[in-house]
Design an enzyme around this catalytic site. Structure first.
Site, PDB file in Angstrom:
ATOM      1  N   CYS A  15     -10.705   3.757  -1.386  1.00 26.67           N
ATOM      2  CA  CYS A  15      -9.330   3.961  -0.935  1.00 26.67           C
ATOM      3  C   CYS A  15      -9.234   3.177   0.362  1.00 26.67           C
ATOM      4  CB  CYS A  15      -9.059   5.448  -0.699  1.00 26.67           C
ATOM      5  SG  CYS A  15      -7.479   5.772   0.130  1.00 26.67           S
ATOM      6  N   THR A  16      -8.203   2.372   0.494  1.00 29.54           N
ATOM      7  CA  THR A  16      -8.153   1.485   1.661  1.00 29.54           C
ATOM      8  C   THR A  16      -7.916   2.245   2.968  1.00 29.54           C
ATOM      9  OG1 THR A  16      -5.838   0.997   1.128  1.00 29.54           O
ATOM     10  CG2 THR A  16      -7.492  -0.604   0.407  1.00 29.54           C
ATOM     11  N   HIS A  17      -7.574   3.529   2.866  1.00 26.98           N
ATOM     12  CA  HIS A  17      -7.475   4.323   4.090  1.00 26.98           C
ATOM     13  C   HIS A  17      -8.853   4.634   4.687  1.00 26.98           C
ATOM     14  CE1 HIS A  17      -3.424   5.008   2.540  1.00 26.98           C
ATOM     15  NE2 HIS A  17      -3.079   5.582   3.676  1.00 26.98           N
ATOM     16  N   GLY A  49      -2.248   9.226  -4.402  1.00 30.19           N
ATOM     17  CA  GLY A  49      -3.379   9.779  -5.167  1.00 30.19           C
ATOM     18  C   GLY A  49      -3.070  10.977  -6.041  1.00 30.19           C
ATOM     19  N   ASP A  72       0.851  -1.182   0.000  1.00 33.48           N
ATOM     20  CA  ASP A  72       0.000   0.000   0.000  1.00 33.48           C
ATOM     21  C   ASP A  72       0.888   1.234   0.000  1.00 33.48           C
ATOM     22  OD1 ASP A  72      -2.412   1.540   0.164  1.00 33.48           O
ATOM     23  OD2 ASP A  72      -1.980   1.888   2.282  1.00 33.48           O
ATOM     24  N   SER A  73       0.300   2.347  -0.378  1.00 34.09           N
ATOM     25  CA  SER A  73       1.038   3.611  -0.307  1.00 34.09           C
ATOM     26  C   SER A  73       1.381   3.961   1.135  1.00 34.09           C
ATOM     27  CB  SER A  73       0.200   4.731  -0.916  1.00 34.09           C
ATOM     28  OG  SER A  73      -0.984   4.897  -0.167  1.00 34.09           O
ATOM     29  N   GLU A 102      -3.047   8.931   7.562  1.00 31.97           N
ATOM     30  CA  GLU A 102      -1.602   8.692   7.713  1.00 31.97           C
ATOM     31  C   GLU A 102      -1.056   9.387   8.963  1.00 31.97           C
ATOM     32  OE1 GLU A 102       0.842   6.874   6.019  1.00 31.97           O
ATOM     33  OE2 GLU A 102      -0.724   5.916   4.854  1.00 31.97           O
ATOM     34  N   CYS A 124      -4.295  -1.070  -2.358  1.00 32.68           N
ATOM     35  CA  CYS A 124      -4.286   0.371  -2.606  1.00 32.68           C
ATOM     36  C   CYS A 124      -5.057   0.596  -3.897  1.00 32.68           C
ATOM     37  CB  CYS A 124      -2.826   0.825  -2.764  1.00 32.68           C
ATOM     38  SG  CYS A 124      -2.643   2.539  -3.323  1.00 32.68           S
ATOM     39  N   THR A 169      -5.409   3.323  -5.673  1.00 35.56           N
ATOM     40  CA  THR A 169      -4.699   4.130  -6.666  1.00 35.56           C
ATOM     41  C   THR A 169      -3.750   3.253  -7.470  1.00 35.56           C
ATOM     42  OG1 THR A 169      -4.811   5.970  -5.104  1.00 35.56           O
ATOM     43  CG2 THR A 169      -3.300   6.200  -6.962  1.00 35.56           C
TER      44      THR A 169
END
Lengths: 264, 264
Positions: free
Chosen positions: A183-185, A43, A10-11, A152, A73, A75
């Site tokens: 978005c996995t966040h 993103g 993931d980012s 984050e 992720c 993106t």
């Protein structure tokens, strides 16, 4: 049977929402995770850069001898999933198709919302995948560039976060009956998002949906891990601060995890 | 996107239980079905013969240009699934792994029963697959050679059928909390089986479980059928009487279907 770990990339920390679901549904599988928090969010970056970064994460996971790669992720999935899947000889899953598919099953009015990073929304990939399966669906997409940075920085429940979510989602409320958290966040902000959208809106967690697919593909390719008594040794890596990552992981996974800093 | 049909094969009419579930979950997919009722049941036959017959059915489906093959027969899956999957360049699904996997998720006491044809039980494949995933599971298998012929002769609710089911399952009652219907014919006898086993026993329909896997693999290999307005033209073939097949299909699928007799 294949006792090697499953690799997640993931980012940043967003992919932990997929890991949490994996630990719940498939508790006997071992995990290697790499989060690129030093360069998060992906993103707003140009596609070519996202492609390069994602391949670096893939190459890192391959050095860990993983049996499957999950691009946790949206993106990165939007930009480079098909290319990676084609090039590797292990299964590679993205999070977009499972989310799109679940949304089609969920919606009653045929009005689906998608929130994601600027790149995911710009790629229009959810609309593309949803309408390919089901042309009559109405899909409204909205970029939420402020959400991933809030996650984050571990501001999961601050008044700033509530304000940002409220203001960002205003244009979607009342417009859709199903909302893809693209978005996995975003599942980390789920209570706030649900509160703003209203209880009647079904939120689709693309990462959780993806775990059902992981399970089926482990079966299909016959690469489940044997459920013997051997202890699992999950390993987490981040390109930024190991401590920050561990703090978020502890809250989100409800367990202490070992995190190691790496430079790619 | 891939608008070609999905191919189903079975020793007879049992695979219709998988088709019914597919029509419910994936109503936009087109179906080609071949049932080998002239040589059913496969269960008591030697493995080499089952292998030959199954390959004949596969070759028939390949002439119909299918995009995926579902071996909707536990006996054939037990004997020859891995070989067919390896040889073809389209996805090939069996019904055993989805059923085994669902049973592990379902059981609370870790006591799983499996009923199937003599060959399926003799192969011990359910125990093998279940215990590979979860070594501590207790698996009790029971051959029910009389069940499939009763279904093939459309005796779904006769007093003879009730008597046979009652007598056959006696040794299992009270022994398991989850029972795998390890033959796609058996869901046609589900009410009677549930009645004999008691309401607390969870029945696992291996065919229905398999449809969830079909859906995931259509996504993974990106071969869903586009949901446009084009009319579906399902086609059913049998090696025995087209009328008998159509009679059972009408009851089970709740619709009139065109059935053609073929010689393999």
């Amino acid at each position: 049977m294949d006792n090697r770990p499953i690799g997640f990339l993931d980012s940043g920390v967003g992919g932990l929402t997929v890991v949490r679901e994996l630990m719940r549904q498939l508790p006997y599988e071992e995990i290697i995770y790499i989060g690129d928090s030093a360069r998060a969010p992906y993103g707003p970056r140009p596609a070519q850069q996202i492609r390069t970064y994602t391949w670096q994460l893939v190459d890192f996971l391959l050095t860990k001898n993983v049996k499957m790669i999950v691009i946790a992720c949206n993106t990165a999935t939007a930009v480079v999933w098909e290319e990676i899947k084609e090039k590797l000889d292990i299964p590679v899953l993205g999070v977009i198709l499972p989310g799109a598919s679940a949304a089609i099953k969920s919606t009653e009015a045929g009005r689906i919302g998608v929130i994601g990073t600027p790149m995911t929304v710009k790629s229009d990939i959810y609309r593309h995948k949803i309408q390919a399966l089901s042309p009559e669906m109405d899909v409204t997409s909205l970029a939420c560039p402020k959400f991933a940075p809030l996650v984050e920085s571990n501001q999961l429940n601050s008044s700033l976060t509530k304000k940002v979510v409220y203001e960002t989602l205003q244009s979607l409320t009342g417009q859709v009956d199903t909302l893809i958290l693209g978005c996995t966040h975003y599942p980390l902000l789920k209570p706030i998002i649900q509160n703003v959208m209203g209880p009647q809106v079904k939120l689709i967690d693309s990462g959780a949906e993806c775990v059902r697919d992981i399970s089926v593909l482990l079966n299909y390719f016959e690469i489940n891990r044997s459920r013997d008594k051997q202890e699992l040794r999950h390993r987490f890596y981040t390109t930024a601060s190991a401590k920050s990552f561990a703090d978020i992981a502890k809250v989100w996974l409800n367990r202490q995890v070992d995190v190691e800093h790496v430079t790619l």
